[in-house]
Design an enzyme around this catalytic site. Sequence first.
Site, PDB file in Angstrom:
ATOM      1  N   LYS A  87       2.532  21.730 -45.321  1.00 21.12           N
ATOM      2  CA  LYS A  87       1.774  21.295 -44.638  1.00 21.12           C
ATOM      3  C   LYS A  87      -0.081  21.572 -44.634  1.00 21.12           C
ATOM      4  O   LYS A  87      -0.464  21.438 -45.018  1.00 21.12           O
ATOM      5  CB  LYS A  87       1.739  20.748 -42.933  1.00 21.12           C
ATOM      6  CG  LYS A  87       0.814  20.291 -42.083  1.00 21.12           C
ATOM      7  CD  LYS A  87       1.143  19.737 -40.911  1.00 21.12           C
ATOM      8  CE  LYS A  87       0.190  19.341 -39.785  1.00 21.12           C
ATOM      9  NZ  LYS A  87       0.374  18.667 -38.641  1.00 21.12           N
ATOM     10  N   GLU A  97       6.512  32.792 -46.340  1.00 19.59           N
ATOM     11  CA  GLU A  97       7.820  32.154 -47.018  1.00 19.59           C
ATOM     12  C   GLU A  97       7.576  31.221 -48.155  1.00 19.59           C
ATOM     13  O   GLU A  97       7.848  31.818 -49.231  1.00 19.59           O
ATOM     14  CB  GLU A  97       8.982  32.125 -45.516  1.00 19.59           C
ATOM     15  CG  GLU A  97       9.107  32.505 -44.630  1.00 19.59           C
ATOM     16  CD  GLU A  97       8.101  32.672 -43.235  1.00 19.59           C
ATOM     17  OE1 GLU A  97       6.926  31.822 -43.453  1.00 19.59           O
ATOM     18  OE2 GLU A  97       8.063  32.373 -42.273  1.00 19.59           O
ATOM     19  N   GLY A 125       4.144  19.064 -38.053  1.00 17.87           N
ATOM     20  CA  GLY A 125       5.164  18.859 -39.246  1.00 17.87           C
ATOM     21  C   GLY A 125       7.057  18.739 -38.999  1.00 17.87           C
ATOM     22  O   GLY A 125       7.564  18.118 -39.799  1.00 17.87           O
ATOM     23  N   ARG A 126       7.141  19.280 -37.756  1.00 12.17           N
ATOM     24  CA  ARG A 126       8.329  19.079 -37.306  1.00 12.17           C
ATOM     25  C   ARG A 126       8.885  16.854 -37.322  1.00 12.17           C
ATOM     26  O   ARG A 126       9.774  16.284 -37.065  1.00 12.17           O
ATOM     27  CB  ARG A 126       8.956  19.548 -35.482  1.00 12.17           C
ATOM     28  CG  ARG A 126       7.975  18.702 -35.220  1.00 12.17           C
ATOM     29  CD  ARG A 126       8.003  19.823 -33.722  1.00 12.17           C
ATOM     30  NE  ARG A 126       7.700  20.001 -32.739  1.00 12.17           N
ATOM     31  CZ  ARG A 126       6.211  20.847 -32.174  1.00 12.17           C
ATOM     32  NH1 ARG A 126       5.767  21.002 -33.839  1.00 12.17           N
ATOM     33  NH2 ARG A 126       5.712  20.756 -31.888  1.00 12.17           N
ATOM     34  N   GLU A 131      10.876  23.099 -30.640  1.00 11.10           N
ATOM     35  CA  GLU A 131       9.862  22.724 -31.101  1.00 11.10           C
ATOM     36  C   GLU A 131       8.894  22.452 -29.985  1.00 11.10           C
ATOM     37  O   GLU A 131       7.864  22.646 -29.784  1.00 11.10           O
ATOM     38  CB  GLU A 131       9.555  23.029 -32.623  1.00 11.10           C
ATOM     39  CG  GLU A 131       8.097  24.258 -32.963  1.00 11.10           C
ATOM     40  CD  GLU A 131       7.679  24.505 -34.323  1.00 11.10           C
ATOM     41  OE1 GLU A 131       8.361  25.077 -34.985  1.00 11.10           O
ATOM     42  OE2 GLU A 131       7.472  23.057 -35.134  1.00 11.10           O
ATOM     43  N   HIS A 168      37.775  22.835 -32.624  1.00 12.01           N
ATOM     44  CA  HIS A 168      38.773  23.900 -32.804  1.00 12.01           C
ATOM     45  C   HIS A 168      38.191  25.879 -32.720  1.00 12.01           C
ATOM     46  O   HIS A 168      38.117  26.277 -33.150  1.00 12.01           O
ATOM     47  CB  HIS A 168      39.583  24.277 -34.434  1.00 12.01           C
ATOM     48  CG  HIS A 168      40.196  22.634 -34.293  1.00 12.01           C
ATOM     49  ND1 HIS A 168      41.269  22.667 -33.932  1.00 12.01           N
ATOM     50  CD2 HIS A 168      39.698  21.582 -34.623  1.00 12.01           C
ATOM     51  CE1 HIS A 168      42.399  21.574 -34.272  1.00 12.01           C
ATOM     52  NE2 HIS A 168      41.000  20.672 -34.097  1.00 12.01           N
ATOM     53  N   LYS A 173       4.415  35.398 -36.470  1.00 16.97           N
ATOM     54  CA  LYS A 173       3.953  35.922 -37.213  1.00 16.97           C
ATOM     55  C   LYS A 173       3.024  36.347 -38.059  1.00 16.97           C
ATOM     56  O   LYS A 173       3.095  37.184 -38.765  1.00 16.97           O
ATOM     57  CB  LYS A 173       3.007  34.164 -38.056  1.00 16.97           C
ATOM     58  CG  LYS A 173       4.425  33.024 -37.869  1.00 16.97           C
ATOM     59  CD  LYS A 173       3.042  31.684 -38.624  1.00 16.97           C
ATOM     60  CE  LYS A 173       4.215  30.977 -38.796  1.00 16.97           C
ATOM     61  NZ  LYS A 173       3.155  29.408 -38.544  1.00 16.97           N
TER      62      LYS A 173
HETATM   63  O1  F6P Z   1       6.235  28.313 -37.939  1.00 21.80           O
HETATM   64  C1  F6P Z   1       6.386  26.928 -37.921  1.00 21.80           C
HETATM   65  C2  F6P Z   1       5.669  25.541 -38.220  1.00 21.80           C
HETATM   66  O2  F6P Z   1       4.797  25.629 -38.234  1.00 21.80           O
HETATM   67  C3  F6P Z   1       6.395  25.082 -38.140  1.00 21.80           C
HETATM   68  O3  F6P Z   1       6.074  23.783 -37.002  1.00 21.80           O
HETATM   69  C4  F6P Z   1       6.389  23.920 -39.516  1.00 21.80           C
HETATM   70  O4  F6P Z   1       7.320  22.398 -39.885  1.00 21.80           O
HETATM   71  C5  F6P Z   1       6.478  24.965 -40.813  1.00 21.80           C
HETATM   72  O5  F6P Z   1       6.137  26.507 -39.558  1.00 21.80           O
HETATM   73  C6  F6P Z   1       6.094  24.820 -42.057  1.00 21.80           C
HETATM   74  O6  F6P Z   1       4.589  24.462 -41.716  1.00 21.80           O
HETATM   75  P1  F6P Z   1       3.865  24.255 -43.099  1.00 21.80           P
HETATM   76  O7  F6P Z   1       4.812  22.878 -43.577  1.00 21.80           O
HETATM   77  O8  F6P Z   1       2.734  24.412 -43.183  1.00 21.80           O
HETATM   78  O9  F6P Z   1       4.306  25.998 -44.372  1.00 21.80           O
END
Ligand code: F6P
Length: 549
Positions: free
Chosen positions: A211, A217, A272-273, A358, A389, A513
Amino acid sequence: MNADGRTRLNQSPEWTALAKHREELAGTHLRDLFAAEPERGAGYTLRVGDLSIDYSKHLVTGETLRLLRELAAARDVFGLRDAMFRGEKINVTEDRAVLHTALRAPRDAVIEVDGENVVPKVHAVLDKMAGFAERVRSGAWTGHTGKRIRNVVNIGIGGSDLGPAMAYEVLRGYTDRELTVRFVSNVDGADLHEATRDLDPAETLFIVASKTFTTIETITNATSARAWLLAALGDEAAVARHFVALSTNAAKVAEFGIDPDNMFEFWDWVGGRYSYDSAIGLSLMIAIGPDRFREMLDGFRLMDEHFRTAPAEANAPLLLGLLGIWYGNFHDAQSHAVLPYSHYLSKFTAYLQQLDMESNGKYVARDGRQVDWQTGPVVWGTPGTNGQHAYYQLIHQGTKLIPADFIGFAEPVAELSAELKAQHDLLMANFFAQTQALAFGKSAEEVRAEGVPEELVPHKTFPGNRPTTTILARELTPSVLGQLIALYEHKVFVQGAVWDIDSFDQWGVELGKVLAKRVEPALTEGAEVPGLDASTKALVARYRELRGR
Ligand code: F6P
């Protein structure tokens, strides 16, 4: 009083009435509730779209539900719901609209944000995605060397990974089996390595999903993926055929080197979620095809309409949200298990963890004051029979109350052989047996009647009275998946509205972060990092020693 003049949640008369009612119900067993209401099974069931939602095995009476609905009315849950659907900026800390429902609105709907109808933009992107997905599926979109694309690797994290990764698993039976689709999220290089080690770069398409397009990452993995591609193809121009982006941030996408024509857009009013039915679903759309994707959106829309229009007594997301509040706030339940009886739903609970935790893992109310009531639960679970189990022992006989959702289907997936389909009844026999055992248990008298020696009777006694919801559908289709996800989205919304928190920000993930960025030079260069605590300093020193630095 809240700073905004409203009575604080736990000082409201509705809350007090529920607390009193809880005391009155103490000692009532589900066995008593079923004895008092023999028709409870059918009576406490909602039918919404393709879902049957049985809530009879809950520690509630008609009066409990009435009091819970009064709480929801007093907190104006439906008022906030309407504001969300209208596109008002109910994400107060980020001053944003919350409009994932617009992602599945029909073409002729009008939903305005800052005076602009956003629905045409939504459909323009969906159409662009469909065109692209068809070209990849048909082989018309080729890689740089002219080879057909056979592998799709989505690089994203959190909401830019969990949704499409989960839905791809769920709908495997609907996917093009000729395509290999993988999801890379972890910044641990092992993730990208395992996802690409057996792939031909000339046949691989990377979808970089972010987003913000600043998530470290994702950008790190995407940079490594580009290096992997270029090492094999040796030509910068290859990026244009092998990389597309899903983002709200066109400038950052261009900066990374992805052609803006190869960007599929979404907007800041999609959390995002809450985003996998936006452009973030492109990998899924390539896998299942645009028609199936649209069927899934229809399922979402069906549940949106239900939530928007059904009366409180028959409103499934409202009901499930309120039941969670009943246990979390009045029975001290700390967690909530989601237990699907479908192998295809193996990533479903992981997806819900982000959606729920979240959204509602907050300790500050919308007015900025600390809450003094419990908010979101720990959400956990894995497919049911495996769990039986492993950890079900604790749900049956442990000291903690763990409300659980059981999700199952009447039909196995069509693709299975007749022999494998025959296993389905056994799977579902477990499904039904577990909720029965959890609710009704096994009394000491029943255990004794089996001739069990007296010293073992307490060990073999099941107290029961463990609440569950049973969600049953005929078949796990794209539409049913959409219905299920929207059901949980709106359940989470209801709870956030009652708890008076902002379910749409996520400030809690920021600190980690920032600190990671600060700590990295300490690991790589041994740099002196100001403000590092003594424990972390010693750990970093040991890490460097172990790495021979
Ligand atoms: O670290 C949390 C977050 O901001 C989430 O809310 C989001 O889904 C995820 O990181 C990834 O963010 P992006 O889509 O901006 O890479």
